[in-house]
Design a protein around this motif. Structure first.
Motif, short mmCIF file in Angstrom:
data_model
loop_
_atom_site.label_atom_id
_atom_site.label_comp_id
_atom_site.label_asym_id
_atom_site.label_seq_id
_atom_site.Cartn_x
_atom_site.Cartn_y
_atom_site.Cartn_z
N LEU A 74 23.30 40.13 55.85
CA LEU A 74 24.02 39.32 56.84
C LEU A 74 25.46 39.06 56.39
CD1 LEU A 74 21.21 36.81 57.84
CD2 LEU A 74 22.22 38.60 59.29
N ASP A 75 25.67 38.83 55.10
CA ASP A 75 27.01 38.63 54.57
C ASP A 75 27.86 39.89 54.76
OD1 ASP A 75 29.02 37.06 53.06
OD2 ASP A 75 28.71 38.63 51.56
N LEU A 76 27.30 41.05 54.42
CA LEU A 76 28.03 42.31 54.61
C LEU A 76 28.36 42.54 56.08
CD1 LEU A 76 25.99 44.63 52.22
CD2 LEU A 76 28.41 44.04 51.97
N ALA A 77 27.39 42.30 56.94
CA ALA A 77 27.60 42.52 58.38
C ALA A 77 28.70 41.61 58.92
CB ALA A 77 26.30 42.30 59.14
N ALA A 78 28.71 40.37 58.48
CA ALA A 78 29.73 39.42 58.96
C ALA A 78 31.14 39.87 58.58
CB ALA A 78 29.45 38.03 58.39
N LYS A 79 31.26 40.55 57.45
CA LYS A 79 32.58 40.98 56.96
C LYS A 79 33.02 42.32 57.52
CE LYS A 79 31.94 38.72 52.49
NZ LYS A 79 31.66 38.98 51.07
N THR A 80 32.07 43.19 57.90
CA THR A 80 32.45 44.57 58.19
C THR A 80 32.00 45.11 59.54
OG1 THR A 80 30.45 45.42 57.13
CG2 THR A 80 32.41 45.19 55.73
N ALA A 81 30.98 44.52 60.16
CA ALA A 81 30.35 45.15 61.32
C ALA A 81 30.61 44.40 62.63
CB ALA A 81 28.85 45.27 61.10
N ARG A 82 30.93 45.19 63.66
CA ARG A 82 30.91 44.65 65.01
C ARG A 82 29.48 44.67 65.51
NH1 ARG A 82 35.90 47.94 67.32
NH2 ARG A 82 34.28 49.51 67.24
N ARG A 83 28.87 45.85 65.47
CA ARG A 83 27.48 46.04 65.89
C ARG A 83 26.85 47.07 64.94
NH1 ARG A 83 30.26 46.28 71.21
NH2 ARG A 83 30.76 48.36 70.50
N ALA A 84 25.52 47.01 64.87
CA ALA A 84 24.80 47.99 64.05
C ALA A 84 23.75 48.68 64.90
CB ALA A 84 24.14 47.30 62.86
N TYR A 85 23.67 49.98 64.73
CA TYR A 85 22.68 50.81 65.40
C TYR A 85 21.91 51.51 64.30
CZ TYR A 85 25.83 49.79 69.18
OH TYR A 85 26.61 49.13 70.08
N ARG A 86 20.61 51.32 64.29
CA ARG A 86 19.80 51.83 63.19
C ARG A 86 18.87 52.93 63.69
NH1 ARG A 86 19.70 46.49 63.90
NH2 ARG A 86 20.69 45.20 62.35
N TYR A 87 18.50 53.81 62.77
CA TYR A 87 17.51 54.82 63.12
C TYR A 87 16.64 55.15 61.93
CZ TYR A 87 20.53 58.38 60.92
OH TYR A 87 21.28 59.11 60.02
N SER A 88 15.48 55.69 62.26
CA SER A 88 14.49 56.11 61.28
C SER A 88 13.90 54.89 60.59
CB SER A 88 15.13 57.09 60.30
OG SER A 88 14.16 57.84 59.64
N GLY A 89 13.43 55.02 59.37
CA GLY A 89 12.87 53.89 58.63
C GLY A 89 11.37 53.78 58.81
N THR A 90 10.75 53.04 57.92
CA THR A 90 9.30 52.84 57.97
C THR A 90 8.94 51.89 59.11
OG1 THR A 90 9.34 50.92 56.52
CG2 THR A 90 9.14 53.09 55.45
N ARG A 91 7.70 51.95 59.50
CA ARG A 91 7.22 51.03 60.55
C ARG A 91 7.40 49.58 60.10
NH1 ARG A 91 1.63 51.71 63.61
NH2 ARG A 91 2.72 53.65 64.03
N LEU A 92 7.12 49.30 58.83
CA LEU A 92 7.27 47.94 58.31
C LEU A 92 8.73 47.47 58.42
CD1 LEU A 92 6.10 45.46 56.83
CD2 LEU A 92 6.59 46.64 54.69
N LEU A 93 9.66 48.33 58.05
CA LEU A 93 11.08 47.95 58.11
C LEU A 93 11.53 47.76 59.55
CD1 LEU A 93 13.64 47.32 56.56
CD2 LEU A 93 14.15 49.76 56.53
N ARG A 94 11.12 48.65 60.44
CA ARG A 94 11.49 48.50 61.86
C ARG A 94 10.92 47.21 62.43
NH1 ARG A 94 9.96 54.03 62.00
NH2 ARG A 94 8.15 53.42 63.22
N THR A 95 9.68 46.87 62.07
CA THR A 95 9.07 45.62 62.54
C THR A 95 9.83 44.43 62.01
OG1 THR A 95 6.90 46.67 62.65
CG2 THR A 95 6.94 44.26 62.53
N LYS A 96 10.25 44.48 60.73
CA LYS A 96 11.03 43.39 60.16
C LYS A 96 12.34 43.21 60.91
CE LYS A 96 14.02 42.28 56.54
NZ LYS A 96 14.81 41.79 57.61
N ILE A 97 13.00 44.32 61.25
CA ILE A 97 14.26 44.25 61.99
C ILE A 97 14.04 43.66 63.38
CG2 ILE A 97 16.07 45.64 63.08
CD1 ILE A 97 15.83 47.53 60.61
N LEU A 98 12.98 44.10 64.05
CA LEU A 98 12.68 43.57 65.38
C LEU A 98 12.40 42.08 65.32
CD1 LEU A 98 10.47 46.49 66.71
CD2 LEU A 98 12.78 45.91 67.47
N THR A 99 11.65 41.64 64.31
CA THR A 99 11.34 40.22 64.14
C THR A 99 12.61 39.42 63.86
OG1 THR A 99 9.15 40.76 63.31
CG2 THR A 99 9.99 38.55 62.82
#
Length: 129
Positions: A74-99
């Motif tokens: 979150l700290d990195l995103a606040a400093k550098t990102a407008r928006r993030a688009y993610r792809y691939s990853g494990t089901r667990l990681l995708r679920t964590k992101i969705l949550t």
């Protein structure tokens, strides 16, 4: 190329493509080292915020450090990102992101492929013009 990530910048479309290497974040020290490397790799942005496309295929964040990783991310995103688009990853990681996205009332922007993530970024940009 660092231990944790490869960073490519598309100057024409002004986005960063982050590709994580096959390394697990197991300790808070790992998370701190990961964050420091990403910050070094993104110095060229010099405070500019851009869109990110992130390949999660090799990302492995162990449950014991999820809170530390979230704080660093979150700290990195606040400093550098407008928006993030993610792809691939494990089901667990995708679920964590969705949550996490639901909790923070944010778009999860998790896609199956780089091409889908790029198309989503372009579509979002077209809507905001």
């Amino acid at each position: 190329m660092g231990k944790y990530v490869t960073v490519q910048f598309d100057a024409n479309e002004e986005y960063v493509h982050l590709r994580y290497h096959q390394v697990a974040l197991k300790t808070e020290a790992d998370v701190a080292e990961w964050k420091a490397e990403v910050e070094r790799e993104l110095r060229f942005l010099d405070g500019k915020r851009v869109d990110f496309i992130v390949d999660l295929a090799e990302m492995d964040v162990k449950p014991s450090v999820v809170a530390a990783y979230d704080e660093a991310r979150l700290d990195l995103a606040a400093k550098t990102a407008r928006r993030a688009y993610r792809y691939s990853g494990t089901r667990l990681l995708r679920t964590k992101i969705l949550t996490s996205s639901t909790i923070h009332r944010a778009q999860p922007n998790v896609h199956a492929t780089f091409e889908e993530a790029l198309a989503a970024m372009r579509a979002e940009r077209a809507k905001s013009r």
